[in-house]
Motif scaffolding. Structure first.
Motif, PDB file in Angstrom:
ATOM      1  N   ALA A  98       0.814  -1.220   0.000  1.00 45.65           N
ATOM      2  CA  ALA A  98       0.000   0.000   0.000  1.00 45.65           C
ATOM      3  C   ALA A  98       0.851   1.276   0.000  1.00 45.65           C
ATOM      4  O   ALA A  98       0.684   2.169   0.827  1.00 45.65           O
ATOM      5  N   GLY A  99       1.792   1.334  -0.953  1.00 43.87           N
ATOM      6  CA  GLY A  99       2.513   2.591  -1.193  1.00 43.87           C
ATOM      7  C   GLY A  99       3.694   2.872  -0.307  1.00 43.87           C
ATOM      8  O   GLY A  99       4.300   3.943  -0.421  1.00 43.87           O
ATOM      9  N   SER A 100       4.073   1.939   0.595  1.00 39.41           N
ATOM     10  CA  SER A 100       5.298   2.167   1.373  1.00 39.41           C
ATOM     11  C   SER A 100       5.917   0.818   1.752  1.00 39.41           C
ATOM     12  O   SER A 100       5.289  -0.228   1.561  1.00 39.41           O
ATOM     13  N   PHE A 101       7.153   0.856   2.265  1.00 38.37           N
ATOM     14  CA  PHE A 101       7.831  -0.395   2.589  1.00 38.37           C
ATOM     15  C   PHE A 101       7.471  -0.856   4.001  1.00 38.37           C
ATOM     16  O   PHE A 101       7.432  -0.052   4.924  1.00 38.37           O
ATOM     17  N   VAL A 102       7.203  -2.158   4.138  1.00 44.16           N
ATOM     18  CA  VAL A 102       6.873  -2.714   5.449  1.00 44.16           C
ATOM     19  C   VAL A 102       8.010  -3.552   6.015  1.00 44.16           C
ATOM     20  O   VAL A 102       8.074  -3.778   7.216  1.00 44.16           O
ATOM     21  N   GLU A 103       8.905  -4.030   5.144  1.00 51.67           N
ATOM     22  CA  GLU A 103      10.054  -4.809   5.626  1.00 51.67           C
ATOM     23  C   GLU A 103      11.172  -4.743   4.596  1.00 51.67           C
ATOM     24  O   GLU A 103      10.927  -4.870   3.395  1.00 51.67           O
ATOM     25  N   VAL A 104      12.406  -4.519   5.083  1.00 50.25           N
ATOM     26  CA  VAL A 104      13.570  -4.458   4.190  1.00 50.25           C
ATOM     27  C   VAL A 104      14.676  -5.252   4.867  1.00 50.25           C
ATOM     28  O   VAL A 104      14.905  -5.080   6.070  1.00 50.25           O
ATOM     29  N   GLY A 105      15.358  -6.117   4.114  1.00 49.79           N
ATOM     30  CA  GLY A 105      16.454  -6.847   4.756  1.00 49.79           C
ATOM     31  C   GLY A 105      17.131  -7.834   3.835  1.00 49.79           C
ATOM     32  O   GLY A 105      16.748  -8.002   2.663  1.00 49.79           O
ATOM     33  N   ASP A 106      18.148  -8.472   4.368  1.00 45.55           N
ATOM     34  CA  ASP A 106      18.909  -9.494   3.671  1.00 45.55           C
ATOM     35  C   ASP A 106      17.958 -10.599   3.185  1.00 45.55           C
ATOM     36  O   ASP A 106      17.099 -11.055   3.950  1.00 45.55           O
ATOM     37  N   VAL A 107      18.139 -11.032   1.946  1.00 45.70           N
ATOM     38  CA  VAL A 107      17.180 -11.961   1.351  1.00 45.70           C
ATOM     39  C   VAL A 107      17.066 -13.265   2.151  1.00 45.70           C
ATOM     40  O   VAL A 107      15.970 -13.805   2.341  1.00 45.70           O
ATOM     41  N   ARG A 108      18.213 -13.757   2.674  1.00 45.44           N
ATOM     42  CA  ARG A 108      18.157 -15.038   3.416  1.00 45.44           C
ATOM     43  C   ARG A 108      17.357 -14.868   4.700  1.00 45.44           C
ATOM     44  O   ARG A 108      16.569 -15.718   5.075  1.00 45.44           O
ATOM     45  N   GLN A 109      17.590 -13.726   5.361  1.00 43.13           N
ATOM     46  CA  GLN A 109      16.852 -13.443   6.605  1.00 43.13           C
ATOM     47  C   GLN A 109      15.359 -13.343   6.336  1.00 43.13           C
ATOM     48  O   GLN A 109      14.525 -13.860   7.075  1.00 43.13           O
ATOM     49  N   ILE A 110      15.022 -12.637   5.243  1.00 37.94           N
ATOM     50  CA  ILE A 110      13.600 -12.426   4.920  1.00 37.94           C
ATOM     51  C   ILE A 110      12.904 -13.760   4.663  1.00 37.94           C
ATOM     52  O   ILE A 110      11.787 -13.994   5.117  1.00 37.94           O
ATOM     53  N   PHE A 111      13.585 -14.668   3.941  1.00 32.66           N
ATOM     54  CA  PHE A 111      12.935 -15.938   3.618  1.00 32.66           C
ATOM     55  C   PHE A 111      12.980 -16.911   4.800  1.00 32.66           C
ATOM     56  O   PHE A 111      12.064 -17.708   4.980  1.00 32.66           O
ATOM     57  N   LYS A 112      14.038 -16.819   5.603  1.00 30.45           N
ATOM     58  CA  LYS A 112      14.164 -17.736   6.744  1.00 30.45           C
ATOM     59  C   LYS A 112      13.195 -17.342   7.856  1.00 30.45           C
ATOM     60  O   LYS A 112      12.523 -18.191   8.436  1.00 30.45           O
ATOM     61  N   ALA A 113      13.124 -16.046   8.137  1.00 33.65           N
ATOM     62  CA  ALA A 113      12.291 -15.600   9.259  1.00 33.65           C
ATOM     63  C   ALA A 113      11.622 -14.270   8.926  1.00 33.65           C
ATOM     64  O   ALA A 113      12.032 -13.224   9.413  1.00 33.65           O
ATOM     65  N   PRO A 114      10.619 -14.303   8.026  1.00 31.21           N
ATOM     66  CA  PRO A 114       9.955 -13.042   7.693  1.00 31.21           C
ATOM     67  C   PRO A 114       9.285 -12.461   8.934  1.00 31.21           C
ATOM     68  O   PRO A 114       8.638 -13.187   9.671  1.00 31.21           O
ATOM     69  N   ARG A 115       9.482 -11.149   9.166  1.00 29.38           N
ATOM     70  CA  ARG A 115       8.950 -10.551  10.394  1.00 29.38           C
ATOM     71  C   ARG A 115       7.549  -9.999  10.217  1.00 29.38           C
ATOM     72  O   ARG A 115       6.676 -10.185  11.052  1.00 29.38           O
ATOM     73  N   HIS A 116       7.321  -9.283   9.145  1.00 29.64           N
ATOM     74  CA  HIS A 116       6.019  -8.621   8.969  1.00 29.64           C
ATOM     75  C   HIS A 116       4.964  -9.646   8.525  1.00 29.64           C
ATOM     76  O   HIS A 116       5.240 -10.484   7.660  1.00 29.64           O
ATOM     77  N   PRO A 117       3.763  -9.605   9.104  1.00 30.25           N
ATOM     78  CA  PRO A 117       2.734 -10.582   8.701  1.00 30.25           C
ATOM     79  C   PRO A 117       2.445 -10.537   7.195  1.00 30.25           C
ATOM     80  O   PRO A 117       2.102 -11.570   6.607  1.00 30.25           O
TER      81      PRO A 117
END
Ligand SMILES: Nc1ncnc2c1ncn2[C@@H]1O[C@H](COP(=O)(O)OP(=O)(O)OP(=O)(O)O)[C@@H](O)[C@H]1O
Length: 363
Positions: free
Chosen positions: A248-267
């Motif tokens: 919805a027009g802004s970023f909700v999560e930014v990070g290292d690709v492995r971290q994002i796929f291993k443990a995504p934080r934002h629902p």
């Protein structure tokens, strides 16, 4: 250099140094039913030599953002505020939003290249491939037609195409070959930054694999910086170094690709990752994300994802969560590198502690 904004500097830029700093960028559309705030306060940094993936469902604002980065926003769209600081190699940093039309022409292709959605269809059907390369190179660098034509075979080889392709017309090439030609054109002038919008969409699986492999090689071999825009999380998983998830027009999560796929934080990121089908795995119903993307003419209050969030809390509809560095007090057993990696994760969600305000990166 003729103009005063694009002054030369001697320093060789380093891999990992800043290339683009987007600060509080807002891009709106004037529509008959009101102002559509398609990009609403976006803050993001891109580092030299990385592939930064921009992910998100259709309509979240990915194309609006990329066209704004290239100053290609067209009416009824307009840039309502913010800054885009760009560090072209050999030049002083510039705010792209302050450049004149002439200055932009100097920057485009030479420093900033664009592969638009369906770019393989943007080739001129009546010109041989070599002549299309020459046109771009002559327009954007001090090079003769002869010199430009001499470079074409080598450029084609860099993207795995035979030198004979230079003499062909677009209709003689497959979709995958045309896409590779457009990538070779983007690297013809050794741009600092290539923005690729859905580069694998509309290609068959075989050609998707080739394009993914090639973009990765260009980053590794030429140190190219790429902003990779796609809704396809599997492509991000294969290619990106970092991922910025847009909702919805802004970023909700930014990070290292492995971290994002291993443990995504934002629902929302969790929902996107749960929507990726697993190849060869058992047939399961995809979790997906319930509901529809809200309208940019009337964003929900508080966290914009709260209307669809499976973990919604009372404060979510009241307070806007800022995009801040994750602060995890439980670092026992983690190495220095792992702790540093965690600090690089930014998330905009009330589920996570939001301690010191100096970590705020906008939302
Ligand atoms: N010319 C326009 N006029 C009015 N609204 C627009 C215009 N172009 C885009 N929008 C709106 O801006 C929002 C973001 O659209 P955008 O195309 O940037 O999203 P996207 O994430 O790139 O989607 P897709 O993956 O489908 O291309 C959407 O709500 C869209 O309806």
């Amino acid at each position: 250099m003729a103009n005063s904004t694009l002054q030369s500097v001697d320093k060789q830029p380093r891999i990992g140094s800043p290339l683009l700093e987007i600060e509080d960028l807002r891009v709106y559309y004037d529509t008959v039913s009101g102002i559509s705030k398609a990009i609403d306060s976006v803050t993001l940094n891109v580092k030299r030599g990385e592939i930064l993936g921009i992910a998100g469902e259709s309509g979240c604002g990915k194309s609006t953002l990329t066209t704004a980065l290239l100053r290609l926003t067209q009416r009824p769209g307009y840039i309502a505020g913010g800054s885009i600081r760009f560090y072209p190699s050999g030049q002083k940093p510039i705010n792209l939003l302050e450049l004149s039309g002439e200055q932009l022409r100097t920057i485009r292709w030479k420093h900033l290249s664009y592969l638009p959605q369906g770019s393989m269809n943007s080739l001129n059907p009546v010109l041989r491939i070599a002549d299309q390369f020459a046109d771009v190179m002559i327009e954007h660098s001090a090079i003769s037609k002869r010199e430009a034509l001499q470079k074409v075979p080598q450029l084609l080889q860099q993207v795995g195409l035979d030198a004979r392709v230079a003499r062909m017309f677009p209709h003689e090439l497959s979709g995958g070959m045309k896409q590779r030609v457009t990538i070779a054109m983007a690297i013809a002038l050794d741009s600092d930054l290539v923005i690729a919008d859905e580069p694998t969409t509309a290609l068959d699986v075989h050609n998707q694999r080739i394009i993914i492999q090639m973009l990765g090689e260009l980053r590794d071999r030429l140190g190219m910086t790429i902003i990779l825009v796609t809704h396809d999380m599997a492509v991000h998983a294969e290619l990106a170094d970092r991922v910025a998830v847009m909702y919805a027009g802004s970023f909700v999560e930014v990070g290292d690709v492995r971290q994002i796929f291993k443990a995504p934080r934002h629902p929302y990121t969790q929902g996107l990752i749960n929507s990726i089908p697993s190849v060869g795995g058992p047939r399961v119903r995809l979790a997906g994300i319930k509901g529809n993307t809200p309208s940019p003419r009337n964003w929900p209050s508080g966290c914009r994802f709260h209307t669809r969030c499976p973990q919604v809390m009372p404060r979510c509809s009241q307070e806007v969560p800022p995009l801040i560095a994750l602060s995890n007090p439980d670092t026992a057993g983690l190495s220095e590198a792992q702790i540093e990696q965690q600090r690089q994760i930014l998330v905009a969600c009330h589920l996570y502690p939001q301690p010191e305000m100096e970590g705020v990166h906008g939302n």
